[in-house]
Motif scaffolding. Structure first.
Motif, short mmCIF file in Angstrom:
data_model
loop_
_atom_site.label_atom_id
_atom_site.label_comp_id
_atom_site.label_asym_id
_atom_site.label_seq_id
_atom_site.Cartn_x
_atom_site.Cartn_y
_atom_site.Cartn_z
N ARG A 409 39.69 45.99 45.01
CA ARG A 409 41.06 46.40 45.32
C ARG A 409 41.47 47.58 44.46
O ARG A 409 40.85 47.85 43.43
CB ARG A 409 42.02 45.24 45.02
N TYR A 411 44.80 49.16 42.34
CA TYR A 411 45.94 48.57 41.67
C TYR A 411 47.03 49.59 41.45
O TYR A 411 46.78 50.79 41.33
CB TYR A 411 45.50 47.96 40.33
N GLN D 231 38.54 36.07 44.74
CA GLN D 231 39.67 36.56 45.54
C GLN D 231 40.29 35.41 46.32
O GLN D 231 39.60 34.63 46.96
CB GLN D 231 39.21 37.66 46.48
N GLY D 232 41.60 35.33 46.21
CA GLY D 232 42.33 34.27 46.91
C GLY D 232 42.29 32.94 46.21
O GLY D 232 42.77 31.94 46.74
N ILE D 233 41.72 32.90 45.01
CA ILE D 233 41.61 31.64 44.29
C ILE D 233 42.70 31.57 43.22
O ILE D 233 42.85 32.49 42.42
CB ILE D 233 40.21 31.53 43.61
N ARG D 235 46.17 31.30 43.44
CA ARG D 235 47.27 32.24 43.63
C ARG D 235 48.56 31.74 43.00
O ARG D 235 48.88 30.57 43.08
CB ARG D 235 47.52 32.45 45.11
N LEU D 251 50.92 36.98 34.12
CA LEU D 251 52.18 37.28 34.80
C LEU D 251 52.06 38.58 35.59
O LEU D 251 52.46 38.67 36.75
CB LEU D 251 53.30 37.40 33.76
N GLY D 279 49.26 43.47 39.55
CA GLY D 279 48.49 42.94 40.67
C GLY D 279 49.40 42.59 41.83
O GLY D 279 50.61 42.44 41.65
N ASP D 280 48.84 42.45 43.00
CA ASP D 280 49.66 42.13 44.17
C ASP D 280 49.40 40.73 44.70
O ASP D 280 50.17 40.23 45.50
CB ASP D 280 49.38 43.14 45.28
N HIS D 281 48.30 40.12 44.30
CA HIS D 281 47.95 38.84 44.90
C HIS D 281 48.13 37.68 43.95
O HIS D 281 48.30 36.55 44.37
CB HIS D 281 46.50 38.86 45.38
N ASP D 283 45.91 36.34 42.13
CA ASP D 283 44.77 35.43 42.14
C ASP D 283 43.84 35.72 40.96
O ASP D 283 44.12 36.58 40.12
CB ASP D 283 44.02 35.52 43.48
N TYR D 285 41.02 37.14 40.80
CA TYR D 285 40.48 38.49 40.75
C TYR D 285 41.48 39.46 40.14
O TYR D 285 41.12 40.31 39.32
CB TYR D 285 40.11 38.94 42.17
N ASP D 286 42.76 39.30 40.52
CA ASP D 286 43.78 40.17 39.94
C ASP D 286 43.87 39.96 38.43
O ASP D 286 44.01 40.91 37.67
CB ASP D 286 45.14 39.89 40.58
N LEU D 369 51.29 26.24 35.14
CA LEU D 369 51.01 26.27 36.57
C LEU D 369 49.57 25.93 36.89
O LEU D 369 49.14 26.14 38.02
CB LEU D 369 51.35 27.65 37.13
N ASP D 372 49.22 23.70 39.88
CA ASP D 372 49.59 24.38 41.13
C ASP D 372 48.51 25.34 41.58
O ASP D 372 48.23 25.51 42.76
CB ASP D 372 50.90 25.16 40.95
#
Lengths: 415, 229, 214, 398, 221
Positions: A409, A411, D231-233, D235, D251, D279-281, D283, D285-286, D369, D372
């Motif tokens: 990605r 950033y 990725q996607g893990i 979130r 954060l 980051g935007d996701h 997760d 990876y971010d 979290l 969660d």
């Protein structure tokens, strides 16, 4: 056979001559038994020694990958009765023997809740079956322990028993981590046995035999006296080889498919409750399995004991086999030093959505190849182009679906 | 950012019946705080979080503090005129009073949206023994979750409305609240080669206890317990 | 294309593998018992007590048992018992000395706070770290005999710092000597002027010459 | 299984090595009405980064409940600090977050200086930035190594990270005297002034650091398995993250622009030119990439700090060296540590010891979290999520 | 106590052929076969010490550092940190053992197969170290486990851990299988499984294993 043998160079026939010389010493009725016992002993001892040095090689190679030296100071034990003591550390090559002594003398713990019989049987079964697979590997031109017509079938039948032993180990330990590992081992077995066998089918299709000896012999041809006709150098053979490699990694529970033993998740997986020599047996079986499957890979795709060029045939065939085998193992170690582990669902997805379709297509590709064996001249180029397209296109298409949604990605930065 | 006094007035205007007071910090940092009554603390906290001007959406830190009973000697100076008509005398009258102890939870609130803060909010229990309940602010800020559990564990403040109030750091069988000022540690001073000061006192007490126990009967030394809540 | 990331990774590890045979930056192992990583001058492990001479370490300890380090030591691993009598120190001033000075190295955290707070430069940090023990009660509690190391040793392990300390101490000593001389001169003058006057107080004359610093 | 989730008290039965009880075997034989499997991971587990424990309830391999259990390294730092002087707590702060002692030192010194009203000279401010950012490089690169260990590599990235760490640690050692427990900051400045040679060596090292980062990224970032595993893990969205008090890279991976170096501009960070990656996701990876990008920004900050480092004293000449007795009052000082907002809340009653000494542990609060993040993912993901949060137990349990 | 680096002489392979008469006599008494077996056995064990992968606190980072490229504990054949105690030979107690953690450490020890060894690494593991005044800190793991080697330091450098490992190797090499000085694991009168303490109201119950913990008379009088 002896007539054929006699025409061989001495080094090529030396192992057999040695065996026969020993057998001759025995009384006639025992010669048959002696013949086979010596063969079995040679296989077991030879590959055990090979295993020992593979472990130390793996530790040293991993060390080098990680900018360090690895084990290098085991040396020789000092015996006070001997008047001398070799102080050289032997580059740590005696490390596996130290490990073996320790493992042999370590206390054996069986958890109170464990199923005692299965807990004991699992390591025995796993080693026995992984050793049995060596029986059909043609190590050299005349060195094959058992010449079976259905050698490949035998190999896979014996080979997949080891995964069942992992399940036995995991279940019988009655430890939660072991149990999870057992389930994973089973899922892995079911998923990867199929691509493994399918990757081999094209070779059976092209050569028309299940005998490993015949398969090796069919690869002993060179174009222009230089380019070996190993199956890995055909489009379908290359694809089959890659599928075979991936499936081998999964079958032998090597990184990145070491899910049953997943250290960072399941502590030691199915081995969590094993100690001492039983643990060493599992360790041994893992390497035996890896060696056997690598040996099969060498046999099927890399020309077995064949030299890469005719003028190199003065080197004995078994050394060529061993060299190729070591190359495969180094590749496995390199993979282990680099890659991370898949998750169980990704592992099965990789198999069913990627490897199995590719392997099936590859069977068709091999069928095309053998049907067009008579094409020559410019048609031969067309044949190559079609076969290559049959490999590359599905790889790209299936690869795209497999990696859909995953990409590096970019950033943003706070203003 | 509003001062604590402005904030207090705003809160009082919004919650007329609530107990809100400003507490000044005499130190160099001069970060003053708001003392909230326990009764309406939850509503006030929600207001602080959701009010568009404040938007204190982030609770950074929760500190538990133990204030034991204190004996305070007040000195009152009074000028007594001399009945004899001479110069009036200054008389000091000393009164000793016991200030009741209490437990306190201090919340540091910031706004991540508006990037201001801190607003420091204090809650106090009535005493240190039986009335140690405070409303939990975990439903308002989840970041208080573990911190309130820790305060429950170490100080013994019971946060009502906390979703999962268990000991955080110590084991469940533990009976005391070790961060309280009067907690007596387990007696454990067999080998203290370099003890001095308080450690020496405790080590000597241990040795005396062991000697006494050995003289009396082979009874294991029992840990002295402090105020168990 | 699927697999490029994996191939990149394999390339990096292969580079490191090959590099380990020719590039020292990619084979960083120091073969410990035979080779040693040089420790920097600032390195600290456990404290030691500086004595002026190696021959009579107990007689020439710089420590005057002011108990500052005992108080400031964060894990409280120092215990000092102050002497009843006084002995002259390097500057000739009569000072207390520690009859007991123990450091429990099984507790010490090597934080150097004792060194920072010591007003007499008498406790410094040692660099020896290859220590093992099989009995923690007898081997890890160091007494003053074990702690005392000569100033020469201090110079050996912390050359820059020790030179600075010596310079400072020499200046102090010089000042003390000047002062003592002045006092003696004043005393002599006073004695000459007023034979009946009481003896001059304060600074006693040096009884032994200050030991030479190496 | 304990439905209340209270698994603290029943430790021995839930030990990872305790024999599997009856119900679990039933779940094997009865695939349709299988029971849930409760697995206690830790406190001795290869991937819990120390003595942390997670009690995970699994349905197959999927996590349906996960409760963290703390306290296995609760060594009473706060209580000990309340019984000792202000100065004597400084070496203890080294041992809070033992991977980044210099940042924690600064946080404590910052709070104590606030309490004492103590100014800090310019050179010390710059030195603090230099050391804190070098600590960030150490922490983030090692964290990535640990994260990849959790992902199942055979230590290779970790060993590369430690190879670079050793270089930085050597510098710390030659300056402060210790590899890990630097004990460097003092109230009103720093303890030792680095020599020009030290500064030159540090500058060179930082200059070469991006080369290591490039190689590191080439090995790790594009790896397909890594992408699929992260990725996607785990979130977390921005609102959740703010409410749960997450701080630091965790954060910012959720897209919240909150970096104390910008918000509070403490020290001389206001003078530094750097960017805050977001980051935007939210997760795993971010969280990994934010750390890589932060290291690149740290290199920039360091270059500026080395360029602008002024001459002058490193210690306020009026500052007391020991025996601090701040007047009654309290102060809360917080800085942006590598793991998040590390804060110290000090309350003085005028005595030489703090009346109350509280550490705001970013690692502990970032774990709020954890459950969660893990719910619905597999056991294998939970260790990766934990790894991506970046905890250090010395600070979680104190 | 030896505090000088130069005094610690590491001779992994002491000169052979220099037997003293006493050693010869010892050898004769033991029997040559047994002695040689013993030497082979000890050589194997000392070169294959697999520690349990078990980090407690700060010292664990230095333990990891000892396993990394620069110090490379693998050279001694000890890089295989086993996550399961069943396959481990050595427990490196690396860091503060809290009272909450102590029962688990003892449990792990009991789960390790014989022969097993214990290194207390760092001040906290030896005595509680700087945290010993804490209410939840165990004042030394030797209250519950038999410690073979203590490595002081806070934290000890990785080299110090390697030095400790070498000392342990020397210890293993010198172990006897028979006689009154036989090694711990071959003696039938020594039980190397230790009772696991339980959580009490303030402290562990019992707070120490009196069979192991025997401090001399305290000097604090």
């Amino acid at each position: 056979m002896s007539a054929v043998l006699a025409s061989e160079p001495f080094l090529e026939r030396a192992p057999l001559e040695l065996r026969d010389a020993v057998v001759q010493l025995l009384p006639a009725p025992a010669q048959w038994l002696g013949h086979h016992l010596i063969t079995i002993l040679a296989v077991v001892l030879g590959f055990s020694l090979f295993f020992a040095f593979t472990t130390v090689a793996e530790r040293k190679l991993l060390g080098r990958l990680q900018n360090r030296l690895g084990p290098n100071r085991a040396g020789v034990p000092k015996f006070s009765i001997l008047p001398f003591h070799l102080r050289h550390k032997l580059f740590g090559l005696s490390q596996p023997f130290a490990d073996a002594i320790k493992a042999l003398t370590k206390e054996d713990i069986v958890p109170a809740a464990a199923d005692k019989l299965l807990h004991f049987l699992a390591p025995v079964v796993v080693v026995a079956f992984s050793l049995m697979t060596f029986a059909v590997l043609p190590v050299g031109r005349h060195l094959v322990p058992v010449e079976l017509d259905a050698a490949l079938l035998y190999f896979f039948a014996a080979g997949c028993a080891s995964e069942l032993a992992l399940f036995m180990a995991g279940w019988s330990s009655r430890n939660k981590y072991s149990l999870l590992a057992a389930m994973r081992a089973l899922a892995q077995l079911i998923s990867y046995e199929l691509p493994l066998i399918l990757s081999v089918v094209p070779i059976v299709l092209v050569t028309g035999t299940l005998s490993t000896v015949a398969i090796v012999q069919s690869q002993g041809v060179w174009s222009f006296g230089l380019l070996p006709h190993w199956f890995v150098f055909t489009p379908w053979g290359f694809a089959g080889f890659i599928i075979f490699l991936i499936a081998t990694l999964a079958e032998t529970n090597r990184s990145p498919f070491d899910l049953p033993e997943a250290e960072s998740e399941l502590v030691a997986g199915h081995l969590t409750e094993y100690s001492g020599f039983k643990y060493a047996l599992f360790f041994m079986a893992e390497y035996f399995g890896m060696t056997a499957l690598s040996g099969l890979g060498v046999t099927l795709f890399l020309g077995g004991w064949q030299a890469p060029a005719p003028f190199l045939e003065f080197i004995p065939s078994y050394l060529w086999f061993m060299g190729k085998l070591v190359g495969m193992l180094v590749f496995f170690i390199w993979i282990r030093g680099t890659l991370l582990r898949l998750r169980i669902d990704q592992l099965t997805r990789l198999s069913w959505q990627f490897l199995v379709p590719l392997a099936l297509l590859n069977v068709g590709n091999a069928a095309f190849w053998s049907l067009t064996a008579h094409w020559s001249g410019p048609l031969n180029l067309v044949r190559w182009a079609i076969a290559l397209a049959l490999v590359v296109t599905p790889f790209l298409l299936l690869g795209r679906t497999l990696s859909a949604g995953f990409a590096p990605r970019t950033y943003r930065y706070a203003s | 950012m509003e001062t604590v006094e402005q904030l207090r007035d705003r809160l009082l205007a919004r919650f007329p019946s609530a107990a809100v007071a400003a507490v000044t910090n005499p130190g160099a940092a001069a970060e003053h705080s708001l003392l909230l009554g326990a009764a309406q603390a939850r509503e006030i906290a929600e207001f602080l979080r959701d009010d568009p001007v404040l938007r204190l959406d982030y609770c950074s830190n929760v500190t538990g503090i133990d204030w034991p009973e204190k004996e305070i000697t007040d000195t009152v100076k009074s000028t007594v005129p001399d009945p004899a008509g001479g110069p009036s005398k200054v008389v000091e009258t000393k009164t000793v009073r016991v200030e009741p102890g209490y437990l306190e939870a201090v919340y540091f609130l910031y706004s991540m949206a508006l990037k201001h803060g801190p607003v420091i909010v204090r809650l106090r229990t009535a005493n240190r023994t039986d009335a140690v309940t405070l409303p939990s602010l975990t439903p308002v800020w989840r970041s208080c979750d573990f911190q309130e559990r820790e305060i429950f564990d170490l100080f013994g403040i019971v946060f009502s409305g906390h979703p999962d109030l268990r000991r955080l750091l110590l084991w469940d069988e533990f009976v005391d609240h070790p961060m309280r000022k009067d907690y007596v540690e387990p007696d454990d001073y067999e080998w203290e080669p370099t003890a001095h000061d308080e450690v020496l006192v405790r080590a000597k007490a241990h040795q005396a206890a062991v000697a006494a126990a050995a003289a009396a009967a082979p009874v294991p030394v029992v840990n002295p317990t402090s105020s168990a809540s | 294309m699927l697999g490029t990331g994996i191939l990149n990774g394999l390339a990096v590890t292969a580079k490191n593998f090959l590099g380990s045979f020719h590039d020292p930056a990619r084979l960083v192992t120091v073969e410990y018992p035979e080779q040693h990583i040089p420790v920097p001058e600032a390195y600290r492990n456990f404290p030691f007590l500086v004595s002026e001479s190696a021959d009579d370490p107990m007689g020439t300890l710089r420590c005057v048992s002011c108990l500052t380090c005992e108080k400031e030591c964060p894990p409280q691993c120092i215990v000092i018992v102050r002497s009843k009598d006084k002995k002259p120190d390097a500057t000739g001033k009569a000072q207390f000395y520690p009859t007991v000075f123990n450091i429990d190295t099984s507790v010490c955290m090597g934080c150097q706070i004792c060194v920072e707070v010591c007003p007499f430069d008498s406790i410094k940090m040692d660099k020896v770290f290859e220590i093992t023990a099989t009995n923690r009660f007898t081997e890890l509690l160091l007494n003053r005999e074990q702690l005392a190391k000569s100033n020469a040793y201090y110079h050996q392990i912390h050359p820059v710092e020790a030179a600075e300390v010596d310079g400072r101490l020499a200046a102090e000593r010089l000042a003390a000597e000047e002062k003592a001389k002045a006092a003696a001169a004043a005393k002599a003058a006073a004695a000459a002027a007023k034979p009946a006057a009481p003896a001059a107080p304060a600074v006693p004359a040096p009884q032994t010459p200050p030991p030479a610093t190496p | 299984m304990n439905p209340s989730g209270n698994s603290c008290g029943s430790f021995p039965a839930a030990s990872p090595f305790a024999p599997v009880a009856g119900p679990i075997v039933r779940s094997v034989t009865d695939p349709f009405h299988g029971d849930l499997l409760e697995v206690s991971m830790g406190p001795q587990h290869p991937s819990t980064h120390g003595v942390f424990r997670m009690v995970a309830t699994l349905d197959g391999e999927q996590i349906v409940k996960l409760k963290p259990v703390f306290g296995y390294l609760h060594r009473n730092h706060e209580k000990i600090a309340e019984n000792t002087s202000y100065l004597a707590s400084m070496p203890y702060t080294d041992r809070l977050d033992y991977l980044c002692s210099l940042s924690t030192n600064w946080a404590y010194a910052f709070a104590a200086e606030k309490l004492l009203g103590q100014p800090v000279p310019d050179r010390a401010q710059y030195l603090r930035i230099i050391l804190a950012e070098m600590t960030r490089l150490v922490n983030h690169s090692c964290l990535v190594g640990f994260l990849f260990n959790d992902l199942g590599t055979s230590f290779t990235p970790l060993l590369y990270a430690f190879r670079e760490r050793e270089k930085i640690i050597d510098l710390f050692e030659s300056l402060t005297g210790s590899r890990m427990m630097c004990n460097y900051q003092r109230f009103g400045g720093c303890r030792v002034d680095p020599t020009p040679e030290w500064l030159e060596a540090a500058r060179k090292l930082v200059e070469n650091f991006p080369r290591f980062l490039d190689e590191y990224e080439r090995m790790l970032t594009g790896n397909e398995i890594m992408l699929a595993r992260t990725q996607g893990i785990g979130r977390v969205n921005a609102a959740q993250a703010i409410n749960a008090g997450l701080t630091g890279p965790v954060l910012r991976a959720s897209g919240v622009d909150y970096d104390l170096r910008k918000v509070d501009a403490y020290g001389f960070y206001g003078r530094m030119d750097f960017r805050v990656p977001l980051g935007d996701h939210g997760d795993t990876y971010d969280r990994y990439m934010i750390r890589i990008l932060e290291m690149r920004e740290s290199v920039k900050i360091l270059a500026q700090a080395f360029r602008d480092l002024p001459a002058g004293p490193i210690m306020d000449p009026k500052a007391k060296q020991r025996g601090h007795r701040p007047k009654a009052g309290e102060a809360y000082g917080r800085i942006e540590g590598p793991k998040g907002e590390i804060g110290f809340h000090l309350i003085s009653d005028g005595s030489p010891n703090p009346y109350r000494y509280r550490v705001r542990p970013p690692s502990l609060i970032n774990l709020t979290l954890l459950e969660d993040m893990c719910l619905g993912h597999t056991l294998a993901d939970s260790v990766v999520i934990l790894g991506s949060i970046d905890i250090v137990l010395g600070e979680v349990d104190r | 106590m030896e505090m000088n680096a130069s005094d610690i002489k590491h001779t992994p392979f002491p000169a052979a052929g220099t037997m003293t008469d006493a050693e010869r006599e010892e050898l004769r008494r033991h029997g040559i076969l047994l002695t040689s077996l013993e030497e082979l056995y000890n050589w194997g064990r000392s070169n294959s010490i697999w520690p349990i992968q078990f980090g407690l606190a700060c010292c664990a980072i230095e333990m990891i550092a000892a396993a990394t490229a620069r110090f490379d504990i693998a050279r001694f054949g000890a890089e295989i940190f086993r996550p399961s105690p069943r396959q481990a030979d050595l427990m490196i107690v690396s860091g503060t053992v809290t009272k909450k953690m102590a029962p688990l450490v003892v449990r792990l020890w009991n789960q390790m197969p014989e022969p097993k060894y214990c290194i207390a690494m760092g001040a906290c593991a030896i005595s509680g170290g700087p945290f010993k005044q804490g209410y939840n800190v165990l004042k030394g793991i030797d209250r519950f486990l038999p410690v073979d080697i203590y490595i002081p330091g806070c934290p000890p450098r990785p080299e110090a851990l390697l030095n400790g490992l070498i000392q342990l190797q020397e210890k293993i090499k010198g172990e006897k299988l028979t006689g009154p000085n036989a090694a711990r694991h071959v003696r039938s009168d020594v039980n190397n499984e230790h009772p696991i303490p339980e959580y009490g109201a303030h402290d562990l119950v019992p707070s120490k294993n009196t069979a192991l913990w025997s401090p001399p008379a305290s000097p604090t009088t």
